[in-house]
Write a protein that holds these residues in place. Structure first.
Motif, PDB file in Angstrom:
ATOM      1  N   ILE A 292       0.836  -1.195   0.000  1.00 29.66           N
ATOM      2  CA  ILE A 292       0.000   0.000   0.000  1.00 29.66           C
ATOM      3  C   ILE A 292       0.878   1.255   0.000  1.00 29.66           C
ATOM      4  O   ILE A 292       0.617   2.228  -0.712  1.00 29.66           O
ATOM      5  N   ALA A 293       1.945   1.219   0.793  1.00 30.51           N
ATOM      6  CA  ALA A 293       2.868   2.356   0.814  1.00 30.51           C
ATOM      7  C   ALA A 293       3.520   2.547  -0.550  1.00 30.51           C
ATOM      8  O   ALA A 293       3.646   3.679  -1.043  1.00 30.51           O
ATOM      9  N   VAL A 294       3.942   1.437  -1.181  1.00 33.49           N
ATOM     10  CA  VAL A 294       4.563   1.523  -2.502  1.00 33.49           C
ATOM     11  C   VAL A 294       3.587   2.109  -3.518  1.00 33.49           C
ATOM     12  O   VAL A 294       3.936   3.008  -4.295  1.00 33.49           O
ATOM     13  N   GLN A 295       2.348   1.604  -3.537  1.00 29.42           N
ATOM     14  CA  GLN A 295       1.366   2.083  -4.496  1.00 29.42           C
ATOM     15  C   GLN A 295       1.085   3.566  -4.309  1.00 29.42           C
ATOM     16  O   GLN A 295       0.968   4.316  -5.274  1.00 29.42           O
ATOM     17  N   THR A 296       0.961   4.008  -3.053  1.00 28.20           N
ATOM     18  CA  THR A 296       0.667   5.416  -2.789  1.00 28.20           C
ATOM     19  C   THR A 296       1.813   6.301  -3.245  1.00 28.20           C
ATOM     20  O   THR A 296       1.603   7.305  -3.955  1.00 28.20           O
ATOM     21  N   VAL A 297       3.040   5.945  -2.850  1.00 34.21           N
ATOM     22  CA  VAL A 297       4.203   6.763  -3.204  1.00 34.21           C
ATOM     23  C   VAL A 297       4.438   6.733  -4.714  1.00 34.21           C
ATOM     24  O   VAL A 297       4.780   7.754  -5.325  1.00 34.21           O
ATOM     25  N   PHE A 298       4.231   5.573  -5.332  1.00 36.67           N
ATOM     26  CA  PHE A 298       4.383   5.462  -6.782  1.00 36.67           C
ATOM     27  C   PHE A 298       3.385   6.366  -7.493  1.00 36.67           C
ATOM     28  O   PHE A 298       3.723   7.063  -8.461  1.00 36.67           O
ATOM     29  N   GLY A 299       2.147   6.372  -7.013  1.00 35.82           N
ATOM     30  CA  GLY A 299       1.137   7.251  -7.596  1.00 35.82           C
ATOM     31  C   GLY A 299       1.513   8.719  -7.466  1.00 35.82           C
ATOM     32  O   GLY A 299       1.281   9.512  -8.385  1.00 35.82           O
ATOM     33  N   ILE A 300       2.106   9.097  -6.335  1.00 42.51           N
ATOM     34  CA  ILE A 300       2.543  10.486  -6.146  1.00 42.51           C
ATOM     35  C   ILE A 300       3.591  10.851  -7.202  1.00 42.51           C
ATOM     36  O   ILE A 300       3.524  11.920  -7.828  1.00 42.51           O
ATOM     37  N   GLY A 301       4.566   9.960  -7.401  1.00 43.10           N
ATOM     38  CA  GLY A 301       5.613  10.233  -8.386  1.00 43.10           C
ATOM     39  C   GLY A 301       5.059  10.394  -9.788  1.00 43.10           C
ATOM     40  O   GLY A 301       5.448  11.315 -10.523  1.00 43.10           O
ATOM     41  N   LEU A 302       4.117   9.510 -10.171  1.00 42.03           N
ATOM     42  CA  LEU A 302       3.525   9.604 -11.508  1.00 42.03           C
ATOM     43  C   LEU A 302       2.694  10.876 -11.654  1.00 42.03           C
ATOM     44  O   LEU A 302       2.721  11.531 -12.702  1.00 42.03           O
ATOM     45  N   GLY A 303       1.950  11.210 -10.602  1.00 42.15           N
ATOM     46  CA  GLY A 303       1.127  12.414 -10.660  1.00 42.15           C
ATOM     47  C   GLY A 303       1.957  13.662 -10.864  1.00 42.15           C
ATOM     48  O   GLY A 303       1.561  14.573 -11.609  1.00 42.15           O
ATOM     49  N   ILE A 304       3.116  13.727 -10.223  1.00 44.10           N
ATOM     50  CA  ILE A 304       4.002  14.881 -10.398  1.00 44.10           C
ATOM     51  C   ILE A 304       4.586  14.894 -11.806  1.00 44.10           C
ATOM     52  O   ILE A 304       4.535  15.904 -12.512  1.00 44.10           O
ATOM     53  N   PHE A 305       5.149  13.754 -12.223  1.00 39.30           N
ATOM     54  CA  PHE A 305       5.951  13.754 -13.448  1.00 39.30           C
ATOM     55  C   PHE A 305       5.153  14.105 -14.697  1.00 39.30           C
ATOM     56  O   PHE A 305       5.563  14.963 -15.484  1.00 39.30           O
ATOM     57  N   PHE A 306       4.025  13.413 -14.914  1.00 39.90           N
ATOM     58  CA  PHE A 306       3.392  13.525 -16.220  1.00 39.90           C
ATOM     59  C   PHE A 306       2.802  14.907 -16.494  1.00 39.90           C
ATOM     60  O   PHE A 306       2.814  15.380 -17.628  1.00 39.90           O
ATOM     61  N   LEU A 307       2.303  15.572 -15.470  1.00 37.90           N
ATOM     62  CA  LEU A 307       1.776  16.919 -15.697  1.00 37.90           C
ATOM     63  C   LEU A 307       2.907  17.909 -15.967  1.00 37.90           C
ATOM     64  O   LEU A 307       2.843  18.687 -16.925  1.00 37.90           O
ATOM     65  N   VAL A 308       3.961  17.886 -15.155  1.00 35.60           N
ATOM     66  CA  VAL A 308       5.042  18.857 -15.352  1.00 35.60           C
ATOM     67  C   VAL A 308       5.809  18.565 -16.643  1.00 35.60           C
ATOM     68  O   VAL A 308       6.340  19.484 -17.278  1.00 35.60           O
ATOM     69  N   TRP A 309       5.862  17.299 -17.035  1.00 30.31           N
ATOM     70  CA  TRP A 309       6.526  16.939 -18.297  1.00 30.31           C
ATOM     71  C   TRP A 309       5.830  17.609 -19.477  1.00 30.31           C
ATOM     72  O   TRP A 309       6.473  18.191 -20.361  1.00 30.31           O
ATOM     73  N   THR A 310       4.505  17.537 -19.505  1.00 30.35           N
ATOM     74  CA  THR A 310       3.746  18.166 -20.579  1.00 30.35           C
ATOM     75  C   THR A 310       3.938  19.682 -20.589  1.00 30.35           C
ATOM     76  O   THR A 310       4.159  20.293 -21.646  1.00 30.35           O
ATOM     77  N   LEU A 311       3.838  20.305 -19.416  1.00 28.58           N
ATOM     78  CA  LEU A 311       4.004  21.754 -19.338  1.00 28.58           C
ATOM     79  C   LEU A 311       5.418  22.170 -19.730  1.00 28.58           C
ATOM     80  O   LEU A 311       5.615  23.205 -20.389  1.00 28.58           O
ATOM     81  N   TYR A 312       6.403  21.386 -19.348  1.00 28.11           N
ATOM     82  CA  TYR A 312       7.802  21.668 -19.697  1.00 28.11           C
ATOM     83  C   TYR A 312       7.996  21.677 -21.210  1.00 28.11           C
ATOM     84  O   TYR A 312       8.607  22.602 -21.779  1.00 28.11           O
ATOM     85  N   MET A 313       7.443  20.666 -21.884  1.00 32.34           N
ATOM     86  CA  MET A 313       7.643  20.577 -23.333  1.00 32.34           C
ATOM     87  C   MET A 313       6.869  21.657 -24.091  1.00 32.34           C
ATOM     88  O   MET A 313       7.406  22.305 -24.996  1.00 32.34           O
TER      89      MET A 313
END
Length: 535
Positions: A292-313
């Motif tokens: 559960i801890a892995v899934q939660t933290v993994f979701g946090i990382g994905l949530g951060i990356f994909f939005l900022v990646w799009t805005l960056y490009m």
């Protein structure tokens, strides 16, 4: 590898007799797979159009976040509830209600007159997806005999990969084409004909089913989960814009109290009538608590990356939506390829090490991307991004596919359905939390009133800061994975066969389907396990 015979609990429906010549079930499969594909694409398609939405509607940074976070939050809060309602009132009925509501919400998104209406419509869309998606594999369970489900689940894996690749590209093309002068709106309106056809054909070809003894819906638990998340996420999302007011800190602190009240209430409810929203006894299983801890933290990382990646490009580098979408293709292909290999070939041989290798590879890809962003600056090209994106994609593929099974391997069979629903729910909640944290790790690094000349460098610096946090997330995941079992139970039981998707997989999903009245909650392991793929 063949699992030992399992006697299903009383509330798990026995496989219905299926006529091998009955083609109706294949029509039903095509319908539910199309709905799952529509949901996945709708998650991935939006990010690529975010800059176009911002330009056209004048949305603020916090509203941009809520266009994605609102969907994720509503989806997360409703997953377990949607599965439970399907058990009680019928999976076909809830599926049709969900796909109909999703289609209406898509129309509201497409015709939104302002950012506020778009955010509200996205929240409604997420809530409808939470009704629709959990029914998908429950319908498969009621329609297909166990010996055919391995083939069906393989088809779902292909759909996940196709959605991961086609979502960003479709979003980029629809935005670039500017059909009828509608700019970004066709990314939502494209759901209308698909939804209408799915609704008509679903009512004709899908067979109704429900759990014989489904438990009652824990409305208080649902309310407490939703309230706690809102109290935590709303101040995170708007804090930067409002200069971090005192009420924001009070709300986030109060969220901890709400979650404590949720735990206390669920304990009392479990003792009173045995139908809590969250089965707290699961957390006594070391591998499950770590998972559960892995899934939660993994979701946090994905949530951060994909939005900022799009805005960056698109905002920072000034790239078109089409170029940004094409840049992401190597990543999506790498995710799909590695996911297939991890389940079929690697995990049976190397167990937990595959997931940990995925965390290390993803972290390595993030660090190399961080270096490239700083080294090349505004002159970075798509082909220079390809290598770190492929490394990240391989790492992500090694995690997303086998993680649920690894976490469930130590869970008692009578709680498998509840556990699977909770796993996927916390991943979506983590994703929503990550999107909320974007205001801190990304927008917090961008100054106010930037000139056009300052915009690009500011976005590059903010992107590097966000990548640094994602790398920290990957390191935390690697450490947490040591608490997972070295090998999932199903790979320990019958090492004699390495046939993927065999009877043991079907038996395992049979056990999940209907457990504790959460049949359908387990469905998200397949249909949303990779939904974060560019979410």
């Amino acid at each position: 590898m063949v699992a030992a015979p399992v006697t299903p609990p009383a509330d798990v429906p026995v496989d219905p007799p299926a006529d091998a010549t009955d083609r109706r079930r294949w029509f039903a499969l095509a319908i539910v797979m199309t709905a799952a594909f529509m949901d996945l694409v709708d998650v991935t398609i939006v990010n690529i159009a975010i800059p176009s939405i911002e330009r056209d509607t004048g949305a603020t940074f916090s509203q941009i976040q809520w266009i994605t976070a609102g969907y994720a939050l509503a989806f997360a809060a409703g997953l377990i509830t949607g599965g439970r309602l399907g058990d009680i009132h019928g999976r076909k009925r809830l599926f049709l209600l969900g796909i109909g509501g999703f289609t209406v919400a898509s129309a509201l998104c497409g015709f939104a007159a302002n950012p506020e209406m778009l955010v509200a419509s996205r929240i409604l869309q997420g809530a409808m997806a939470a009704m629709m998606v959990p029914q998908v594999l429950s319908i498969v369970h009621a329609t297909f005999p166990a010996h055919e489900r391995g083939k069906v689940f393989g088809l779902f894996g292909a759909i996940v990969g196709l959605g991961a690749v086609s979502g960003p590209l479709l979003g980029a093309l629809l935005t670039e084409w500017n059909l009828f002068g509608l700019e970004w709106r066709p990314i939502f309106l494209i759901n209308l004909p698909v939804g209408v056809v799915g609704l008509i054909l679903g009512s004709r070809f899908i067979t109704e089913s429900k759990a014989p003894r489904a438990l009652r819906l824990d409305l208080v638990g649902v309310a407490l989960v939703t309230l706690g998340l809102l109290m935590l996420l709303y101040p995170l999302t708007r804090g930067e814009e409002l200069d971090w007011p005192l009420w924001g800190y009070a709300s986030m602190a109060g969220a901890l109290g709400v979650f404590a009240a949720l735990v206390a209430y669920e304990r009392r409810k479990a003792a009173r009538d045995g139908s809590p929203l969250i089965e707290l006894s699961l957390f006594k299983v070391k591998s499950f608590a770590a998972g559960i801890a892995v899934q939660t933290v993994f979701g946090i990382g994905l949530g951060i990356f994909f939005l900022v990646w799009t805005l960056y490009m698109q905002v920072g580098l000034g790239w078109s939506a089409l170029r940004a979408g094409l840049t992401g293709v190597p990543f999506s292909i790498a995710v799909s390829t590695a996911a297939a290999l991890s389940v079929q070939k690697l995990v049976p041989r190397f167990g937990r090490g595959v997931l940990q290798a995925g965390a290390l590879l993803m972290g390595l890809g993030v660090l190399s991307y961080l270096w490239e962003a700083g080294h090349y600056g505004l002159g970075i090209t798509s082909w220079q991004m390809a290598l770190p994106l492929v490394v990240m994609g391989v790492g992500m593929g090694l995690i997303v596919a086998p993680l649920t099974d690894a976490v469930l391997s130590g869970v008692p069979r009578e709680h498998a359905g509840s556990a699977s629903g909770l796993i996927n729910t916390v991943q979506q909640m983590g994703n929503a939390l990550g999107l909320g944290l974007v205001s801190v790790v990304f927008f917090g690094e961008i100054g106010d009133r930037l000139t056009p000349a300052q915009m690009g460098p500011a976005f590059v610096d903010a992107f590097q800061n966000a990548l640094g946090w994602v790398a920290v997330v990957m390191a935390a995941i690697f450490v947490l994975m040591f608490a997972l079992p070295k090998r999932p139970a199903q790979h320990l039981e019958g090492a004699g066969t390495d046939e993927p998707g065999g009877p043991d997989v079907a038996d395992r999903l049979d056990e999940m389907d209907g457990m504790d009245g959460t049949a359908g909650s387990a469905d998200t392991a397949v249909t949303t396990g990779a939904a974060g793929v560019p979410a």
